[in-house]
Design an enzyme around this catalytic site. Structure first.
Site, PDB file in Angstrom:
ATOM      1  N   THR A   1       0.833  -1.208   0.000  1.00 30.34           N
ATOM      2  CA  THR A   1       0.000   0.000   0.000  1.00 30.34           C
ATOM      3  C   THR A   1       0.862   1.250   0.000  1.00 30.34           C
ATOM      4  OG1 THR A   1      -1.785  -1.137   1.189  1.00 30.34           O
ATOM      5  CG2 THR A   1      -1.775   1.282   1.254  1.00 30.34           C
TER       6      THR A   1
ATOM      7  N   ILE B   1      -4.274  -7.946   8.359  1.00 31.08           N
ATOM      8  CA  ILE B   1      -4.333  -9.222   7.639  1.00 31.08           C
ATOM      9  C   ILE B   1      -5.781  -9.667   7.476  1.00 31.08           C
ATOM     10  CG2 ILE B   1      -3.806 -11.692   7.831  1.00 31.08           C
ATOM     11  CD1 ILE B   1      -1.144 -10.833   9.166  1.00 31.08           C
TER      12      ILE B   1
ATOM     13  N   ASP C   1       8.217  -3.033  -3.137  1.00 31.29           N
ATOM     14  CA  ASP C   1       7.555  -3.280  -1.848  1.00 31.29           C
ATOM     15  C   ASP C   1       8.253  -4.400  -1.080  1.00 31.29           C
ATOM     16  OD1 ASP C   1       6.763  -5.535  -3.229  1.00 31.29           O
ATOM     17  OD2 ASP C   1       4.602  -5.262  -2.896  1.00 31.29           O
TER      18      ASP C   1
END
Length: 207
Positions: A19, A139, A86
């Protein structure tokens, strides 16, 4: 040698790496390298039986990340173009040191170094720290079915392993700044001001 800014976002499972990397990619108009996760055919088996499937899982991740970073060198870094990812390739050792044992771990270490020692390293790392409750909430929110069987003790150990790994990286690569983000307090998705602070820190390393 890295010829252009190479930014890596790191942190344990559920920290928000993809993100944040995506938001920074948009902010600075940078190409983004995203690790392959859900495509790993061993993940569901691994979370249900770590001992039996850890080597297959780690080798799949290592080979895919190696290929991604090799392509990144040719497409961006060698041409002087900044890029963001990432993950940091070092994460392979963070996970494998916990999941592999004995000769399998020794073999994996050898293969890791053969593949990665000459790859470019990020020249700035964003490390998202977060405690177990925060990670579990994130999660759960993203709803990946294969993560339902994840052992919370494994995740807690991973948090500690990441802290140790970042400390180790800071010693081994002192010229690479590590920007630590408190994932328990900083909500870079919902709070634009907090994201702006992170973006400003990254911008300083892109000059």
């Amino acid at each position: 040698m890295t010829h252009a800014p190479f930014i890596a976002v790191e942190g344990p499972i559920g920290a928000g790496k993809t993100t944040l990397a995506t938001m920074l990619s948009t902010e600075f108009q940078l190409p983004i390298i995203k690790e392959i996760v859900e495509e790993n055919p061993f993940l569901d088996k691994f979370y249900r039986n770590m001992d039996d499937w850890s080597f297959q899982l780690e080798m799949f991740f290592l080979c895919n990340r190696y290929k991604q970073l090799e392509d990144t060198v040719m497409q961006y870094i060698d041409k002087g173009k900044p890029v963001i990812s990432d993950y940091h390739i070092y994460k392979n050792l963070i996970f494998s040191e916990r999941t592999l044992k004995g000769t399998k771990r020794d073999k994996y270490r050898q293969i890791y170094h053969v593949l990665t020692d000459d790859l470019p390293k990020p020249n700035v790392i964003l490390y998202i720290r977060a405690d177990l409750d925060t990670l579990l909430k994130r999660i759960d929110k993203r709803g990946r079915s294969f993560e339902d069987a994840m052992d919370t003790a494994y995740l807690q150990q991973l948090i500690e392993d990441y802290d140790e790994a970042m400390t180790s990286l800071a010693i081994r690569e002192p010229s690479t700044p590590i920007i630590t983000i408190d994932g328990n307090k900083v909500d870079f998705v919902e709070n634009k001001d907090q994201f702006a602070v992170i973006a400003l820190q990254v911008k300083e390393h892109m000059q």
